[in-house]
Design a protein around this motif. Structure first.
Motif, PDB file in Angstrom:
ATOM      1  N   LYS A   1       0.839  -1.215   0.000  1.00  0.00           N
ATOM      2  CA  LYS A   1       0.000   0.000   0.000  1.00  0.00           C
ATOM      3  C   LYS A   1       0.865   1.253   0.000  1.00  0.00           C
ATOM      4  CE  LYS A   1      -4.030  -1.793   2.434  1.00  0.00           C
ATOM      5  NZ  LYS A   1      -4.804  -1.846   3.673  1.00  0.00           N
ATOM      6  N   SER A   2       1.962   1.185   0.752  1.00  0.00           N
ATOM      7  CA  SER A   2       2.792   2.387   0.909  1.00  0.00           C
ATOM      8  C   SER A   2       3.537   2.769  -0.369  1.00  0.00           C
ATOM      9  CB  SER A   2       3.777   2.192   2.068  1.00  0.00           C
ATOM     10  OG  SER A   2       4.792   1.295   1.665  1.00  0.00           O
ATOM     11  N   VAL A   3       3.665   1.836  -1.316  1.00  0.00           N
ATOM     12  CA  VAL A   3       4.358   2.195  -2.570  1.00  0.00           C
ATOM     13  C   VAL A   3       3.382   2.464  -3.728  1.00  0.00           C
ATOM     14  CG1 VAL A   3       6.501   0.997  -1.972  1.00  0.00           C
ATOM     15  CG2 VAL A   3       4.754  -0.233  -3.284  1.00  0.00           C
ATOM     16  N   VAL A   4       2.098   2.239  -3.498  1.00  0.00           N
ATOM     17  CA  VAL A   4       1.105   2.527  -4.548  1.00  0.00           C
ATOM     18  C   VAL A   4       0.774   4.020  -4.489  1.00  0.00           C
ATOM     19  CG1 VAL A   4      -1.255   2.074  -5.342  1.00  0.00           C
ATOM     20  CG2 VAL A   4       0.135   0.195  -4.429  1.00  0.00           C
ATOM     21  N   PRO A   5       0.857   4.738  -5.605  1.00  0.00           N
ATOM     22  CA  PRO A   5       0.592   6.179  -5.572  1.00  0.00           C
ATOM     23  C   PRO A   5      -0.730   6.554  -4.903  1.00  0.00           C
ATOM     24  CG  PRO A   5       1.608   5.609  -7.640  1.00  0.00           C
ATOM     25  CD  PRO A   5       1.382   4.309  -6.913  1.00  0.00           C
ATOM     26  N   MET A   6      -1.797   5.756  -5.085  1.00  0.00           N
ATOM     27  CA  MET A   6      -3.066   6.087  -4.436  1.00  0.00           C
ATOM     28  C   MET A   6      -3.163   5.536  -3.018  1.00  0.00           C
ATOM     29  SD  MET A   6      -5.962   6.034  -7.421  1.00  0.00           S
ATOM     30  CE  MET A   6      -7.158   6.851  -6.373  1.00  0.00           C
ATOM     31  N   GLY A   7      -2.104   4.873  -2.551  1.00  0.00           N
ATOM     32  CA  GLY A   7      -2.031   4.458  -1.143  1.00  0.00           C
ATOM     33  C   GLY A   7      -2.908   3.273  -0.772  1.00  0.00           C
ATOM     34  N   ASP A   8      -3.350   2.496  -1.769  1.00  0.00           N
ATOM     35  CA  ASP A   8      -4.169   1.327  -1.432  1.00  0.00           C
ATOM     36  C   ASP A   8      -3.930   0.224  -2.448  1.00  0.00           C
ATOM     37  OD1 ASP A   8      -5.935  -0.178   0.030  1.00  0.00           O
ATOM     38  OD2 ASP A   8      -7.677   1.092  -0.344  1.00  0.00           O
ATOM     39  N   VAL A   9      -4.235  -0.991  -2.016  1.00  0.00           N
ATOM     40  CA  VAL A   9      -4.172  -2.135  -2.925  1.00  0.00           C
ATOM     41  C   VAL A   9      -5.592  -2.490  -3.363  1.00  0.00           C
ATOM     42  CG1 VAL A   9      -2.047  -3.065  -1.935  1.00  0.00           C
ATOM     43  CG2 VAL A   9      -4.267  -3.821  -1.033  1.00  0.00           C
ATOM     44  N   CYS A  10      -5.695  -3.273  -4.444  1.00  0.00           N
ATOM     45  CA  CYS A  10      -7.022  -3.621  -4.976  1.00  0.00           C
ATOM     46  C   CYS A  10      -7.615  -4.793  -4.205  1.00  0.00           C
ATOM     47  CB  CYS A  10      -6.908  -4.049  -6.436  1.00  0.00           C
ATOM     48  SG  CYS A  10      -6.192  -2.808  -7.509  1.00  0.00           S
ATOM     49  N   LEU A  11      -8.926  -4.849  -4.241  1.00  0.00           N
ATOM     50  CA  LEU A  11      -9.660  -6.041  -3.815  1.00  0.00           C
ATOM     51  C   LEU A  11     -10.130  -6.734  -5.092  1.00  0.00           C
ATOM     52  CD1 LEU A  11     -11.752  -4.456  -0.926  1.00  0.00           C
ATOM     53  CD2 LEU A  11      -9.589  -5.737  -0.771  1.00  0.00           C
ATOM     54  N   GLY A  12     -10.471  -8.008  -4.964  1.00  0.00           N
ATOM     55  CA  GLY A  12     -10.917  -8.746  -6.143  1.00  0.00           C
ATOM     56  C   GLY A  12     -12.066  -8.052  -6.860  1.00  0.00           C
ATOM     57  N   GLU A  13     -12.956  -7.437  -6.071  1.00  0.00           N
ATOM     58  CA  GLU A  13     -14.122  -6.806  -6.712  1.00  0.00           C
ATOM     59  C   GLU A  13     -13.734  -5.597  -7.566  1.00  0.00           C
ATOM     60  OE1 GLU A  13     -15.503  -6.647  -2.705  1.00  0.00           O
ATOM     61  OE2 GLU A  13     -16.257  -4.627  -3.014  1.00  0.00           O
ATOM     62  N   ASP A  14     -12.631  -4.919  -7.213  1.00  0.00           N
ATOM     63  CA  ASP A  14     -12.191  -3.790  -8.056  1.00  0.00           C
ATOM     64  C   ASP A  14     -11.852  -4.293  -9.468  1.00  0.00           C
ATOM     65  OD1 ASP A  14     -12.215  -1.749  -6.022  1.00  0.00           O
ATOM     66  OD2 ASP A  14     -10.431  -2.712  -5.174  1.00  0.00           O
ATOM     67  N   ILE A  15     -11.267  -5.471  -9.515  1.00  0.00           N
ATOM     68  CA  ILE A  15     -10.896  -6.053 -10.816  1.00  0.00           C
ATOM     69  C   ILE A  15     -12.161  -6.552 -11.526  1.00  0.00           C
ATOM     70  CG2 ILE A  15      -9.391  -7.720 -11.976  1.00  0.00           C
ATOM     71  CD1 ILE A  15      -7.973  -5.615 -10.031  1.00  0.00           C
ATOM     72  N   ALA A  16     -13.068  -7.150 -10.739  1.00  0.00           N
ATOM     73  CA  ALA A  16     -14.298  -7.700 -11.326  1.00  0.00           C
ATOM     74  C   ALA A  16     -15.130  -6.618 -12.014  1.00  0.00           C
ATOM     75  CB  ALA A  16     -15.126  -8.395 -10.235  1.00  0.00           C
ATOM     76  N   TYR A  17     -15.212  -5.428 -11.437  1.00  0.00           N
ATOM     77  CA  TYR A  17     -15.992  -4.350 -12.072  1.00  0.00           C
ATOM     78  C   TYR A  17     -15.441  -4.047 -13.469  1.00  0.00           C
ATOM     79  CZ  TYR A  17     -18.194  -3.348  -7.552  1.00  0.00           C
ATOM     80  OH  TYR A  17     -18.899  -3.445  -6.381  1.00  0.00           O
ATOM     81  N   ALA A  18     -14.123  -4.012 -13.573  1.00  0.00           N
ATOM     82  CA  ALA A  18     -13.504  -3.715 -14.876  1.00  0.00           C
ATOM     83  C   ALA A  18     -13.792  -4.832 -15.875  1.00  0.00           C
ATOM     84  CB  ALA A  18     -11.993  -3.536 -14.691  1.00  0.00           C
ATOM     85  N   VAL A  19     -13.721  -6.079 -15.402  1.00  0.00           N
ATOM     86  CA  VAL A  19     -13.949  -7.237 -16.281  1.00  0.00           C
ATOM     87  C   VAL A  19     -15.388  -7.224 -16.805  1.00  0.00           C
ATOM     88  CG1 VAL A  19     -14.112  -9.764 -16.333  1.00  0.00           C
ATOM     89  CG2 VAL A  19     -12.188  -8.658 -15.159  1.00  0.00           C
TER      90      VAL A  19
END
Ligand SMILES: NC(=O)c1ccc[n+]([C@@H]2O[C@H](COP(=O)([O-])OP(=O)(O)OC[C@H]3O[C@@H](n4cnc5c(N)ncnc54)[C@H](OP(=O)(O)O)[C@@H]3O)[C@@H](O)[C@H]2O)c1
Length: 274
Positions: A213-231
């Motif tokens: 999380k600390s190295v991601v520019p937006m300060g968070d990691v994805c959850l599976g559902e974040d990917i599912a919405y895109a799919v």
């Protein structure tokens, strides 16, 4: 925006865990007829039950090792026997492996390429004529690793770079048939992928995720559902002219400085695919 996949037959590989599980649940919510593929029977059946509750129709569960010819063939044959058509293929199943050229061994290379590249090529080949008949579409789950260069991500990143080019090549080939092919590129996403590869305890994984999380520019990691919405969006009618496209879902990680976060997983020798 209302999505509907009523009467559409959707195959989701790797539906028994992580990102694939969330993809299956979201398609179920939008009434898809699901063919769900995994190896762990308990996990797969738990996802089947949840999907049935959401959609009102029971998904077909296919236990298959996609790294084998027989496994890929069974997914194609059983889906067609059960539903009589295939509209959408989500190539999600994958494993990871972190090594460097100086620590690499060929068994891990073969294992990662066999699942992440060969099985995707094979299963897509086996179902493509059915998808042409329905003018359906394909979504490949790639990774930001297919583009970003970081020390420690051999040979996994190479498999995802191959999937990116597979996406482009097949998008061009299938466009005249009305079939779209796209890819979603997740960044760090909470799932079992890293735990499988590293054998991290729950505590170690949690601490690694916090560091990620600390190295991601937006300060968070994805959850599976974040990917599912895109799919689901790419697979839907709202994307009817989108093909050969790459949708990155990563909180900016592709453009960020990931420091030594992947290299850290080399400390145990190197992290194998499992
Ligand atoms: N998590 C991340 O940070 C991340 C980032 C970028 C891209 N991705 C990609 O996202 C996809 C899903 O990974 P995930 O993170 O959700 O990992 P995960 O929680 O480990 O899930 C992997 C899925 O793949 C299935 N699988 C593994 N080997 C298989 C085989 N030989 N035959 C059939 N199924 C097999 C697993 O089934 P069983 O459990 O039943 O064996 C499981 O359902 C992968 O392609 C991965 O490369 C993940």
């Amino acid at each position: 925006m209302e999505y509907t996949f009523r009467n559409k037959v959707v195959i989701v590989t790797g539906a028994s865990s992580g990102i694939g599980e969330q993809i299956a649940l979201l398609f179920a919510k939008h009434e898809a007829l699901l063919s769900l593929v995994g190896r762990d029977e308990n996990n797969l059946m738990a996802v089947v039950e949840q999907c049935e509750e959401l959609s009102g129709s029971r998904p077909l569960a296919i236990l298959a090792d996609l790294a084998t010819e027989e496994g890929c063939q069974r997914v194609a044959t059983n889906t067609i026997l059960n539903f009589g058509r295939i509209d959408i293929l989500i190539n999600n199943a994958g494993i990871s492996c972190r090594s460097t050229l100086q620590t690499a061994n060929m068994a891990d290379f073969d294992q990662v390429f066999n699942l992440n590249v060969r099985s995707v090529y094979n299963l897509t080949r086996l179902v493509v004529q059915e998808i042409i008949k329905t003018k359906g579409n394909i979504v490949n789950i790639s990774s930001i690793s297919g583009t970003k260069v970081t020390i420690g991500s051999l040979p996994y990143s190479m498999t995802k770079a191959a999937i990116n080019h597979f996406t482009r090549l097949t998008a061009l080939e299938l466009a005249p048939h009305g079939v779209r092919v796209n890819a979603v590129l997740p960044g760090f996403t909470v799932s079992r992928l890293v735990i499988r590869m590293t054998n991290y305890t729950h505590k170690e994984y949690k601490s690694w995720i916090n560091e990620a999380k600390s190295v991601v520019p937006m300060g968070d990691v994805c959850l599976g559902e974040d990917i599912a919405y895109a799919v689901v969006h790419l697979a839907s009618e709202y994307s009817r002219l989108v093909t050969g496209a790459f949708l990155t879902v990563d909180g900016g990680a592709l453009y960020g400085d990931l420091g030594n976060i992947l290299k850290k997983q080399l400390v145990r020798g190197y992290a194998h695919a499992v």
